[in-house]
Design an enzyme around this catalytic site. Sequence first.
Site, PDB file in Angstrom:
ATOM      1  N   LYS A  27      -2.458 -20.072  -9.979  1.00 34.85           N
ATOM      2  CA  LYS A  27      -1.012 -20.065 -10.189  1.00 34.85           C
ATOM      3  C   LYS A  27      -0.348 -18.810  -9.642  1.00 34.85           C
ATOM      4  CE  LYS A  27      -0.980 -23.056 -14.275  1.00 34.85           C
ATOM      5  NZ  LYS A  27      -0.692 -23.141 -15.732  1.00 34.85           N
ATOM      6  N   ARG A  28      -1.083 -17.710  -9.654  1.00 38.21           N
ATOM      7  CA  ARG A  28      -0.463 -16.468  -9.183  1.00 38.21           C
ATOM      8  C   ARG A  28      -0.177 -16.490  -7.684  1.00 38.21           C
ATOM      9  NH1 ARG A  28      -4.114 -12.702  -6.983  1.00 38.21           N
ATOM     10  NH2 ARG A  28      -6.301 -13.315  -7.117  1.00 38.21           N
TER      11      ARG A  28
END
Length: 474
Positions: A244-245
């Site tokens: 997700k980052r």
Amino acid sequence: MPTPTRVVTRFAPSPTGFLHIGGARTALFNWLHARHENGAFLLRIEDTDRARSTPEATQAIFAGLQWLGLDWDGDAVSQFARAERHAEVARAMLDRGTAYRCYATIEEIEAFRETARAEGRPPLFVSPWRDADPATAPDAPFVIRLKAPRSGETQVEDRVQGRIAWKNETLDDLILLRSDGTPTYMLAVVVDDHDMGVTHVIRGDDHLTNAARQTLISDAMGWAVPVFAHIPLIHGPDGAKLSKRHGALGIEAYQAMGFLPEAMRNYLARLGWSHGNDEFFTTEQAVAWFDLGGIGRSPARFDLAKLENLSGQHIRATGDEALMAAVEDYLAAQNETPLTTLQRRQMLAAMPGLKERAKTIPQLLEMASFLRNSRPIGPDEAGAKLLASAPRGILSDLTSRLQHASWDSKNLEVVVRAYAAEESLGLGKVAQPLRVALSGRTVSPSVFDMMEILGREESLARIDDCAKAVETTP
């Protein structure tokens, strides 16, 4: 001479969230291989995790595949709906002597593992019921375990990873059927692949160890083992596993960003697969060229800039009508106001110029904003600043010059250039105020193209509106 086996691939996602970008690539590789071989591409929803599986996630998978243009053959299969068939196979393995009932409790298994760890042995559980006399079985709950071979090796000739071998002594007697009668994932996958006639299992290399266990289950039933091809996972630009980052993970996010599905297919195909040095190619070319030997062993790195570049190339290569349809589909998918009949006609006429610099559909719409704006066209901050520094009277003078001009882009350019020359001004000094008057912005398609598409009446009205606004500005 035996009839060659038809290639059958499958995509088998778990409906516990969105269609991940990695899952989309796995689906694409399976689809490409099936279409290249004139085979079948099947869809199986592995929904046995009832606590996490949702109808919404299943629909998101369907929608993501449909947007990508990855059509599957036949109906999607629910793994959960086939639980009784899975249990039937586990019982058949009991009859074949390749599985056994294990009555060991959780406490007994944990005690065995603790002793093994204390003695420096691998904590691989060895059930005392593996070779026990069935007559000694207690009246108690049991699981059905695979009777895995204890010596030798289990080998897989992987089409991507090459030959891989596991010592059988390191593989446990995995559970096939739980004490409540429900099948485990490992059993369900093998049974479903067999019953669906799957010949090639193409998936992420995080499933590589599963290939050994699933091979043992197939062997225990006397079934043919499918061809395995385990593809490296996708990493982020920093080389770490995509997470997700790194940004958007779901395929629907890229649809919302306005990428063409053709561009996504092209880009995802290049994430781990190659055909010479080709970067830009059509889906038809990908189908014709695809082969498992072209998949590399190293993780691919997701690069948004490369995706944007490819998307721009696909936009320029797409026919104007097809691109117009993509714009309308995008507006509908995003619940945005649809184009009017006039706006559609005007945007289609403007498309050759619009698509030259756009990389996504929102950028196309941004470039076409001059068509969707209504009078009076208020300039943005940069436009207002430009008008404030422009020589006074330019727009008023141009209005009178343009009123009787032949209204096509080439002739309009001649008229504006002639005026600029008479006033000893560069073309930009004249064209930029015109641009702001017509679009409200300092960046837009060609001034003369905009005028031709808007028409004489609308163009002159916008220029006159702006001229009056400038003249009344202190």
